[in-house]
Design a protein around this motif. Structure first.
Motif, PDB file in Angstrom:
ATOM      1  N   GLY A   1       0.802  -1.216   0.000  1.00  0.00           N
ATOM      2  CA  GLY A   1       0.000   0.000   0.000  1.00  0.00           C
ATOM      3  C   GLY A   1       0.837   1.269   0.000  1.00  0.00           C
ATOM      4  N   PHE A   2       0.225   2.334  -0.497  1.00  0.00           N
ATOM      5  CA  PHE A   2       0.889   3.641  -0.468  1.00  0.00           C
ATOM      6  C   PHE A   2      -0.169   4.731  -0.415  1.00  0.00           C
ATOM      7  CE2 PHE A   2       0.075   2.811  -4.904  1.00  0.00           C
ATOM      8  CZ  PHE A   2      -0.251   4.041  -5.449  1.00  0.00           C
ATOM      9  N   ASN A   3       0.248   5.920  -0.039  1.00  0.00           N
ATOM     10  CA  ASN A   3      -0.628   7.079   0.003  1.00  0.00           C
ATOM     11  C   ASN A   3      -0.538   7.787  -1.346  1.00  0.00           C
ATOM     12  OD1 ASN A   3      -1.762   9.644   0.364  1.00  0.00           O
ATOM     13  ND2 ASN A   3      -1.269   9.637   2.541  1.00  0.00           N
ATOM     14  N   PRO A   4      -1.625   7.784  -2.148  1.00  0.00           N
ATOM     15  CA  PRO A   4      -1.547   8.378  -3.486  1.00  0.00           C
ATOM     16  C   PRO A   4      -1.411   9.894  -3.489  1.00  0.00           C
ATOM     17  CG  PRO A   4      -3.798   7.728  -3.011  1.00  0.00           C
ATOM     18  CD  PRO A   4      -2.951   7.246  -1.859  1.00  0.00           C
TER      19      PRO A   4
ATOM     20  N   MET B   1       1.474  12.597   4.486  1.00  0.00           N
ATOM     21  CA  MET B   1       1.215  11.663   5.576  1.00  0.00           C
ATOM     22  C   MET B   1       0.098  12.150   6.495  1.00  0.00           C
ATOM     23  SD  MET B   1       3.043   9.479   4.501  1.00  0.00           S
ATOM     24  CE  MET B   1       3.430   8.124   5.532  1.00  0.00           C
ATOM     25  N   SER B   2      -0.397  13.368   6.302  1.00  0.00           N
ATOM     26  CA  SER B   2      -1.466  13.874   7.162  1.00  0.00           C
ATOM     27  C   SER B   2      -2.814  13.252   6.788  1.00  0.00           C
ATOM     28  CB  SER B   2      -1.551  15.399   7.073  1.00  0.00           C
ATOM     29  OG  SER B   2      -1.855  15.797   5.755  1.00  0.00           O
ATOM     30  N   LEU B   3      -2.920  12.688   5.584  1.00  0.00           N
ATOM     31  CA  LEU B   3      -4.147  11.992   5.182  1.00  0.00           C
ATOM     32  C   LEU B   3      -3.970  10.498   5.434  1.00  0.00           C
ATOM     33  CD1 LEU B   3      -4.889  13.762   1.782  1.00  0.00           C
ATOM     34  CD2 LEU B   3      -6.051  14.114   3.950  1.00  0.00           C
ATOM     35  N   SER B   4      -5.010   9.870   5.953  1.00  0.00           N
ATOM     36  CA  SER B   4      -4.896   8.448   6.276  1.00  0.00           C
ATOM     37  C   SER B   4      -5.383   7.556   5.137  1.00  0.00           C
ATOM     38  CB  SER B   4      -5.700   8.137   7.546  1.00  0.00           C
ATOM     39  OG  SER B   4      -7.072   8.415   7.322  1.00  0.00           O
ATOM     40  N   TYR B   5      -5.600   8.109   3.959  1.00  0.00           N
ATOM     41  CA  TYR B   5      -6.077   7.320   2.829  1.00  0.00           C
ATOM     42  C   TYR B   5      -4.910   6.556   2.191  1.00  0.00           C
ATOM     43  CZ  TYR B   5      -8.672   6.073  -1.358  1.00  0.00           C
ATOM     44  OH  TYR B   5      -9.299   5.370  -2.350  1.00  0.00           O
TER      45      TYR B   5
ATOM     46  N   LEU C   1      -5.685  -5.879  -9.258  1.00  0.00           N
ATOM     47  CA  LEU C   1      -6.607  -5.251  -8.304  1.00  0.00           C
ATOM     48  C   LEU C   1      -6.058  -3.909  -7.846  1.00  0.00           C
ATOM     49  CD1 LEU C   1      -7.227  -8.202  -5.811  1.00  0.00           C
ATOM     50  CD2 LEU C   1      -8.904  -7.279  -7.378  1.00  0.00           C
ATOM     51  N   LEU C   2      -6.959  -3.011  -7.524  1.00  0.00           N
ATOM     52  CA  LEU C   2      -6.632  -1.785  -6.796  1.00  0.00           C
ATOM     53  C   LEU C   2      -7.576  -1.746  -5.609  1.00  0.00           C
ATOM     54  CD1 LEU C   2      -6.142   1.017  -9.465  1.00  0.00           C
ATOM     55  CD2 LEU C   2      -4.448   0.128  -7.871  1.00  0.00           C
ATOM     56  N   ILE C   3      -7.028  -1.882  -4.422  1.00  0.00           N
ATOM     57  CA  ILE C   3      -7.849  -1.912  -3.215  1.00  0.00           C
ATOM     58  C   ILE C   3      -7.786  -0.542  -2.563  1.00  0.00           C
ATOM     59  CG2 ILE C   3      -8.235  -3.037  -0.998  1.00  0.00           C
ATOM     60  CD1 ILE C   3      -6.693  -5.464  -2.144  1.00  0.00           C
TER      61      ILE C   3
END
Length: 127
Positions: free
Chosen positions: A35-38, A42-46, A73-75
């Motif tokens: 996983g990664f943050n798109p 880092m302030s967003l937890s998505y 897949l993209l989860i």
């Protein structure tokens, strides 16, 4: 180790399933996810989790290139998929199990004359 074929897992599959190992045209796939943050902050937890199939039958200089990797897949989610990962992965795993048990007819381009239909099977390694 330069290529997955040099690893112990590959040799173990060859020993356990000699019928699979005897046909060099059978497809061997590696399954990878991380996983990664798109959004890059880092302030967003998505986060988003791509699941990629890598064909190990290719030569070492080709098998890890993005042109030959398959995004299956993209989860999406607010964080790590956790216990829901199996829900996302189930259709992919079921299809791979079907390929292993039944196979799929394919065209053999090296055969001179009429196309030869063969069964295609799959082995997975999870990273």
């Amino acid at each position: 180790m330069v290529h997955p074929a040099d690893g112990e897992a590959w040799k173990h599959i060859d020993r356990e399933f000699p019928h699979f190992a005897s046909e060099v045209r059978n497809v061997r796939l590696g399954l990878s996810s991380d996983g990664f943050n798109p959004f890059g902050t880092m302030s967003l937890s998505y986060s988003i989790w791509p699941v990629i199939l890598v064909p190990y039958n290719l030569p070492p200089w080709m098998c890890m290139k993005k042109e030959y990797n398959m995004l299956t897949l993209l989860i999406p989610g607010p964080g790590y998929p956790g216990k829901c990962l199996d829900v996302y992965m189930r259709p992919l795993i079921e299809e791979c199990k079907l390929l292993w048990e039944v196979g799929h007819p394919t065209y053999d381009s090296h055969k001179v004359g009429y196309p030869q239909m063969k069964k295609q099977t799959t082995t997975l390694t999870m990273n």
